[in-house]
Design a protein around this motif. Structure first.
Motif, mmCIF file in Angstrom:
data_model
loop_
_atom_site.group_PDB
_atom_site.id
_atom_site.type_symbol
_atom_site.label_atom_id
_atom_site.label_comp_id
_atom_site.label_asym_id
_atom_site.label_seq_id
_atom_site.Cartn_x
_atom_site.Cartn_y
_atom_site.Cartn_z
ATOM 1 N N VAL A 76 0.848 -1.199 0.000
ATOM 2 C CA VAL A 76 0.000 0.000 0.000
ATOM 3 C C VAL A 76 0.884 1.250 0.000
ATOM 4 C CG1 VAL A 76 -1.730 1.296 1.319
ATOM 5 C CG2 VAL A 76 -1.905 -1.187 1.140
ATOM 6 N N LEU A 77 1.914 1.249 0.822
ATOM 7 C CA LEU A 77 2.835 2.383 0.870
ATOM 8 C C LEU A 77 3.649 2.479 -0.418
ATOM 9 C CD1 LEU A 77 4.060 2.146 4.557
ATOM 10 C CD2 LEU A 77 2.213 3.528 3.612
ATOM 11 N N GLU A 78 4.023 1.339 -0.979
ATOM 12 C CA GLU A 78 4.756 1.338 -2.249
ATOM 13 C C GLU A 78 3.909 1.939 -3.367
ATOM 14 O OE1 GLU A 78 7.626 -2.529 -1.439
ATOM 15 O OE2 GLU A 78 5.706 -2.806 -2.456
ATOM 16 N N SER A 79 2.634 1.634 -3.368
ATOM 17 C CA SER A 79 1.725 2.184 -4.368
ATOM 18 C C SER A 79 1.662 3.701 -4.247
ATOM 19 C CB SER A 79 0.336 1.582 -4.199
ATOM 20 O OG SER A 79 -0.599 2.241 -5.013
ATOM 21 N N MET A 80 1.538 4.185 -3.014
ATOM 22 C CA MET A 80 1.489 5.629 -2.797
ATOM 23 C C MET A 80 2.823 6.270 -3.202
ATOM 24 S SD MET A 80 0.559 7.726 0.588
ATOM 25 C CE MET A 80 -1.022 8.414 0.172
ATOM 26 N N SER A 81 3.907 5.612 -2.879
ATOM 27 C CA SER A 81 5.234 6.104 -3.253
ATOM 28 C C SER A 81 5.346 6.215 -4.777
ATOM 29 C CB SER A 81 6.299 5.151 -2.710
ATOM 30 O OG SER A 81 7.564 5.496 -3.178
ATOM 31 N N GLY A 82 4.825 5.219 -5.468
ATOM 32 C CA GLY A 82 4.832 5.236 -6.925
ATOM 33 C C GLY A 82 4.014 6.386 -7.487
ATOM 34 N N GLN A 83 2.883 6.688 -6.837
ATOM 35 C CA GLN A 83 2.048 7.805 -7.286
ATOM 36 C C GLN A 83 2.804 9.126 -7.144
ATOM 37 O OE1 GLN A 83 -1.640 7.562 -5.081
ATOM 38 N NE2 GLN A 83 -2.056 5.498 -5.825
ATOM 39 N N PHE A 84 3.537 9.281 -6.040
ATOM 40 C CA PHE A 84 4.333 10.498 -5.849
ATOM 41 C C PHE A 84 5.500 10.549 -6.831
ATOM 42 C CE2 PHE A 84 2.317 10.926 -1.607
ATOM 43 C CZ PHE A 84 1.920 12.254 -1.727
ATOM 44 N N ALA A 85 6.104 9.407 -7.123
ATOM 45 C CA ALA A 85 7.203 9.363 -8.088
ATOM 46 C C ALA A 85 6.704 9.778 -9.474
ATOM 47 C CB ALA A 85 7.829 7.968 -8.127
ATOM 48 N N ASP A 86 5.520 9.297 -9.863
ATOM 49 C CA ASP A 86 4.929 9.685 -11.143
ATOM 50 C C ASP A 86 4.637 11.186 -11.184
ATOM 51 O OD1 ASP A 86 5.026 7.052 -11.927
ATOM 52 O OD2 ASP A 86 2.874 6.678 -11.613
ATOM 53 N N LEU A 87 4.137 11.708 -10.071
ATOM 54 C CA LEU A 87 3.840 13.134 -9.984
ATOM 55 C C LEU A 87 5.122 13.962 -10.121
ATOM 56 C CD1 LEU A 87 1.335 14.897 -9.536
ATOM 57 C CD2 LEU A 87 1.799 14.789 -7.089
ATOM 58 N N ALA A 88 6.197 13.527 -9.465
ATOM 59 C CA ALA A 88 7.480 14.223 -9.555
ATOM 60 C C ALA A 88 8.034 14.160 -10.974
ATOM 61 C CB ALA A 88 8.475 13.618 -8.562
ATOM 62 N N ALA A 89 7.914 13.009 -11.632
ATOM 63 C CA ALA A 89 8.397 12.864 -13.009
ATOM 64 C C ALA A 89 7.630 13.780 -13.952
ATOM 65 C CB ALA A 89 8.281 11.407 -13.455
ATOM 66 N N THR A 90 6.341 13.900 -13.755
ATOM 67 C CA THR A 90 5.524 14.792 -14.574
ATOM 68 C C THR A 90 5.953 16.240 -14.361
ATOM 69 O OG1 THR A 90 3.656 13.272 -14.504
ATOM 70 C CG2 THR A 90 3.150 15.561 -15.045
ATOM 71 N N ALA A 91 6.205 16.615 -13.112
ATOM 72 C CA ALA A 91 6.645 17.980 -12.811
ATOM 73 C C ALA A 91 7.989 18.269 -13.466
ATOM 74 C CB ALA A 91 6.736 18.177 -11.300
ATOM 75 N N ARG A 92 8.899 17.280 -13.429
ATOM 76 C CA ARG A 92 10.216 17.436 -14.061
ATOM 77 C C ARG A 92 10.076 17.609 -15.568
ATOM 78 N NH1 ARG A 92 11.778 13.337 -11.488
ATOM 79 N NH2 ARG A 92 12.643 13.929 -9.513
ATOM 80 N N ALA A 93 9.242 16.780 -16.163
ATOM 81 C CA ALA A 93 9.062 16.802 -17.612
ATOM 82 C C ALA A 93 8.399 18.083 -18.101
ATOM 83 C CB ALA A 93 8.234 15.585 -18.050
ATOM 84 N N ASN A 94 7.617 18.703 -17.244
ATOM 85 C CA ASN A 94 6.867 19.902 -17.639
ATOM 86 C C ASN A 94 7.384 21.159 -16.956
ATOM 87 O OD1 ASN A 94 4.821 18.640 -19.358
ATOM 88 N ND2 ASN A 94 4.254 17.588 -17.489
ATOM 89 N N ALA A 95 8.625 21.141 -16.498
ATOM 90 C CA ALA A 95 9.174 22.270 -15.752
ATOM 91 C C ALA A 95 9.135 23.573 -16.566
ATOM 92 C CB ALA A 95 10.605 21.957 -15.305
ATOM 93 N N GLY A 96 9.274 23.481 -17.876
ATOM 94 C CA GLY A 96 9.293 24.689 -18.704
ATOM 95 C C GLY A 96 7.935 25.078 -19.247
ATOM 96 N N VAL A 97 6.918 24.335 -18.964
ATOM 97 C CA VAL A 97 5.576 24.614 -19.492
ATOM 98 C C VAL A 97 4.908 25.668 -18.622
ATOM 99 C CG1 VAL A 97 3.314 23.622 -19.989
ATOM 100 C CG2 VAL A 97 5.381 22.275 -20.404
ATOM 101 N N LYS A 98 4.467 26.747 -19.280
ATOM 102 C CA LYS A 98 3.771 27.813 -18.551
ATOM 103 C C LYS A 98 2.561 28.224 -19.364
ATOM 104 C CE LYS A 98 6.215 31.484 -17.696
ATOM 105 N NZ LYS A 98 6.829 32.773 -17.346
ATOM 106 N N ARG A 99 1.414 28.259 -18.748
ATOM 107 C CA ARG A 99 0.193 28.661 -19.431
ATOM 108 C C ARG A 99 0.143 30.194 -19.452
ATOM 109 N NH1 ARG A 99 -5.674 26.409 -17.656
ATOM 110 N NH2 ARG A 99 -4.506 24.484 -17.990
ATOM 111 N N SER A 100 -0.161 30.729 -20.602
ATOM 112 C CA SER A 100 -0.260 32.202 -20.686
ATOM 113 C C SER A 100 -1.593 32.662 -20.131
ATOM 114 C CB SER A 100 -0.070 32.663 -22.141
ATOM 115 O OG SER A 100 -1.083 32.101 -22.947
ATOM 116 N N CYS A 101 -1.578 33.881 -19.646
ATOM 117 C CA CYS A 101 -2.804 34.464 -19.071
ATOM 118 C C CYS A 101 -3.643 35.105 -20.139
ATOM 119 C CB CYS A 101 -2.451 35.522 -18.028
ATOM 120 S SG CYS A 101 -1.637 34.817 -16.585
#
Length: 101
Positions: A76-101
């Motif tokens: 159960v904890l490993e699953s949650m850890s994996g969800q956070f790892a996926d979230l971190a990878a997405t943030a890394r991959a999209n670090a330069g993405v900025k939505r214009s106003c």
């Protein structure tokens, strides 16, 4: 792609006593008596927290005579850890993405 984290499990683990219980159970399988001694919590309070952990699937129980032993379910904890790892990878991959106003 939307990545979500199990918010119910986060809520369950956000309680300091429940997190302490999980930490203790990571080291060994314990009965309620041991957990009362280790945490200093009252038995009724501890039982309520264990019920929440059990219903969330974080711990399993094992009856042994008149005692109930609790064991952490690491998957159960490993699953949650994996969800956070996926979230971190997405943030890394999209670090330069900025939505214009």
């Amino acid at each position: 792609m939307v990545i979500s984290v199990d918010t119910e499990l986060l809520r369950v683990l956000a309680d300091p006593l429940r997190l302490h219980i999980v930490t203790l159970l990571a080291r060994e399988t314990l009965c309620t008596t041991h957990l009362v001694e280790e945490t200093g919590a009252r038995q009724t309070n501890l039982s309520n927290h264990l019920k929440v952990l059990r219903e969330a699937g974080v711990v399993d129980t094992e009856p042994c005579g008149r005692f109930t032993y609790y064991r952490l379910r690491p998957e159960v904890l490993e699953s949650m850890s994996g969800q956070f790892a996926d979230l971190a990878a997405t943030a890394r991959a999209n670090a330069g993405v900025k939505r214009s106003c």
